[in-house]
Design a protein around this motif. Structure first.
Motif, PDB file in Angstrom:
ATOM      1  N   VAL A 265      -6.662  -0.764  -0.162  1.00 26.97           N
ATOM      2  CA  VAL A 265      -6.386  -0.981   1.263  1.00 26.97           C
ATOM      3  C   VAL A 265      -5.304   0.004   1.688  1.00 26.97           C
ATOM      4  N   GLN A 266      -5.641   0.840   2.691  1.00 22.11           N
ATOM      5  CA  GLN A 266      -4.703   1.866   3.157  1.00 22.11           C
ATOM      6  C   GLN A 266      -3.982   1.428   4.434  1.00 22.11           C
ATOM      7  N   GLU A 267      -4.727   0.830   5.334  1.00 21.89           N
ATOM      8  CA  GLU A 267      -4.154   0.339   6.596  1.00 21.89           C
ATOM      9  C   GLU A 267      -4.863  -0.947   7.005  1.00 21.89           C
ATOM     10  N   ARG A 268      -4.118  -1.817   7.700  1.00 25.03           N
ATOM     11  CA  ARG A 268      -4.693  -3.029   8.270  1.00 25.03           C
ATOM     12  C   ARG A 268      -4.306  -3.117   9.734  1.00 25.03           C
ATOM     13  N   SER A 269      -5.246  -3.616  10.553  1.00 25.08           N
ATOM     14  CA  SER A 269      -4.943  -3.826  11.969  1.00 25.08           C
ATOM     15  C   SER A 269      -5.814  -4.962  12.485  1.00 25.08           C
ATOM     16  N   ALA A 270      -5.587  -5.330  13.748  1.00 28.29           N
ATOM     17  CA  ALA A 270      -6.379  -6.405  14.358  1.00 28.29           C
ATOM     18  C   ALA A 270      -7.823  -5.987  14.581  1.00 28.29           C
ATOM     19  N   ARG A 274      -8.700   0.144   6.976  1.00 26.53           N
ATOM     20  CA  ARG A 274      -9.012   1.458   6.396  1.00 26.53           C
ATOM     21  C   ARG A 274      -8.831   1.374   4.886  1.00 26.53           C
ATOM     22  N   LEU A 275      -9.849   1.855   4.172  1.00 32.20           N
ATOM     23  CA  LEU A 275      -9.831   1.844   2.721  1.00 32.20           C
ATOM     24  C   LEU A 275      -9.889   3.260   2.181  1.00 32.20           C
ATOM     25  N   LYS A 276      -9.299   3.489   1.030  1.00 36.17           N
ATOM     26  CA  LYS A 276      -9.396   4.768   0.321  1.00 36.17           C
ATOM     27  C   LYS A 276     -10.138   4.534  -0.974  1.00 36.17           C
ATOM     28  N   ALA A 277     -11.273   5.216  -1.140  1.00 32.91           N
ATOM     29  CA  ALA A 277     -12.078   5.045  -2.352  1.00 32.91           C
ATOM     30  C   ALA A 277     -11.274   5.458  -3.577  1.00 32.91           C
ATOM     31  N   VAL A 294      -1.902  -4.169   1.994  1.00 22.11           N
ATOM     32  CA  VAL A 294      -1.928  -2.724   1.796  1.00 22.11           C
ATOM     33  C   VAL A 294      -1.578  -2.417   0.339  1.00 22.11           C
ATOM     34  N   GLY A 295      -2.402  -1.583  -0.287  1.00 22.70           N
ATOM     35  CA  GLY A 295      -2.220  -1.241  -1.689  1.00 22.70           C
ATOM     36  C   GLY A 295      -3.064  -2.068  -2.640  1.00 22.70           C
ATOM     37  N   ASP A 296      -3.622  -3.187  -2.158  1.00 21.46           N
ATOM     38  CA  ASP A 296      -4.455  -4.034  -3.013  1.00 21.46           C
ATOM     39  C   ASP A 296      -5.808  -3.365  -3.284  1.00 21.46           C
ATOM     40  N   THR A 297      -6.373  -3.702  -4.426  1.00 22.12           N
ATOM     41  CA  THR A 297      -7.718  -3.232  -4.764  1.00 22.12           C
ATOM     42  C   THR A 297      -8.754  -4.201  -4.205  1.00 22.12           C
TER      43      THR A 297
END
Length: 382
Positions: A265-270, A274-277, A294-297
């Motif tokens: 998890v790169q970013e979270r919003s309402a 956004r995820l980074k493979a 953010v940062g979780d797999t």
């Protein structure tokens, strides 16, 4: 505002969405143990009248044990089962308004089709004229009129299957239990019979409960599916919801073909996530929110038919696109399956073969861009 269904819905019938609806069959905290082995583990489930319900899972998941407990062939170790508001505790199988159709069909070889269908009615001492009328009705509904005088060995597999079905329905049970009923049929006949079962169930308005390990079969015939694993139900939903919105990695992987992309998890919003493979230099913009930090797999589950392919390389940094190399292709007639390498992992995509010939086809070792819509997949945490 009515809830918008996910995926195509076979019919508008949906009592499970009505908070006032009373379940016709109910398992309440049911556990079944065989010695040290727990086949069904503290399971609760509600099935509604006139529903075509499927128990789906691999071998040993507990689905057949559930059916046998409902039929009365097994007794729950703990918990209780209700049918039409009445507890089935202590009720023997022959006193339950339930009939079971076995995979083996279990037809009497020395009896013709008519006699096989009439057997249970005679055991119940139904008057002869009523038996004749009921058998004629069953022959008509199962399209067996011209085979009435034949013995089972003179019938095809599909015809024997219909005789077993007619015999099971002749006593007008409140519930028909089908234990892997189409497993012995070839693929084409199995598909035809699935639609016959659906039409027959709607005409009779009888509650059907089918046990199967065949995902396509469950998704074709059932109003709802319970996916089982290790004696537990992991998701209950309509076929479209099971396929498009699996609630776990197990369901996503068990139902159909899927790409499970490990990501951070790169970013979270309402408005989304956004995820980074983890494997491959690309990002995924999903319109789905997640409880992960953010940062979780997490895993992004996307079906191969949702992945588009085009020749050439993607623009660097464009979300929901990845550069890949075509590694393998399987031509299946109606579609082709592409295995595409992205670094040390792969992503599958499917292309419908809508034309007999294809101009500039994508072939082995081609560099391609894979792309998908933001709402094409789902984020799963486990």
């Amino acid at each position: 505002m009515a809830k918008k269904p996910i995926g195509p819905v076979r019919r508008s019938f949906a009592p499970w969405d009505d908070p006032e609806a009373v379940p016709f069959i109910e398992f309440k905290n049911v556990t079944k143990r065989f010695g040290d082995f727990t086949a069904v583990d503290n399971l609760s489930l509600k099935i509604y009248e006139r529903e075509f319900f499927a128990l789906l899972g691999g071998s040993g998941c507990g689905k057949t044990t559930m059916m046998r407990m409902l039929a009365g062939f097994e007794t729950p170790t703990e918990g209780e089962i209700f049918l039409d508001g009445q507890s089935l505790a202590g009720v023997p199988p022959y006193r339950r308004p339930v009939n079971m159709m076995f995979q083996s069909y279990a037809l009497f070889p020395h009896m013709n089709v008519e006699a096989n269908i009439a057997f249970g009615l005679k055991q119940d001492n139904m008057p002869k004229d009523q038996i004749a009328d009921r058998v004629a009705e069953m022959l008509r509904m199962t399209k067996l009129e011209t085979f009435a005088k034949r013995k089972p060995h003179q019938l095809s597999g599909g015809q024997r299957q219909r005789v077993a079905l007619a015999r099971s329905l002749a006593k007008r049970p409140k519930v028909l239990l089908l234990d892997e009923p189409l497993g012995a049929l070839d693929r084409k006949l199995r598909e035809e019979t699935q639609f016959e079962l659906m039409n027959l169930q709607e005409e009779l308005k009888v509650t059907f409960l089918i046990v199967t390990h065949d995902q396509e079969e469950a998704m074709t015939v059932a109003d709802r599916i319970a996916v089982m694993n290790s004696g537990k139900i992991v998701q209950v939903a309509t076929p479209g919801e099971i396929y498009e919105s699996p609630n776990s990695l197990f369901v996503a992987d068990f139902i159909g073909d899927v790409n499970l992309i490990e990501a951070k998890v790169q970013e979270r919003s309402a408005t989304g996530t956004r995820l980074k493979a983890v494997h491959g230099d690309y990002v995924i913009d999903s319109g789905q929110e997640t409880d992960a930090s953010v940062g979780d797999t997490v895993w992004y589950a996307i079906r191969p038919e949702k992945v588009r392919m085009s020749v050439g390389e993607a623009t660097a940094g464009t979300p929901n696109t990845a550069n890949a190399l075509v590694w393998d292709i399987a031509y299946l007639g109606d579609m082709s399956i592409f295995h595409n390498k992205i670094g040390d992992t792969s992503m599958r995509s499917t292309v419908a073969n809508v034309a007999r010939t294809v101009e500039q086809p994508i072939s082995w070792d081609d560099k391609v861009t894979l792309s998908w819509d933001g709402d094409a997949g789902v984020i799963l945490t486990g």
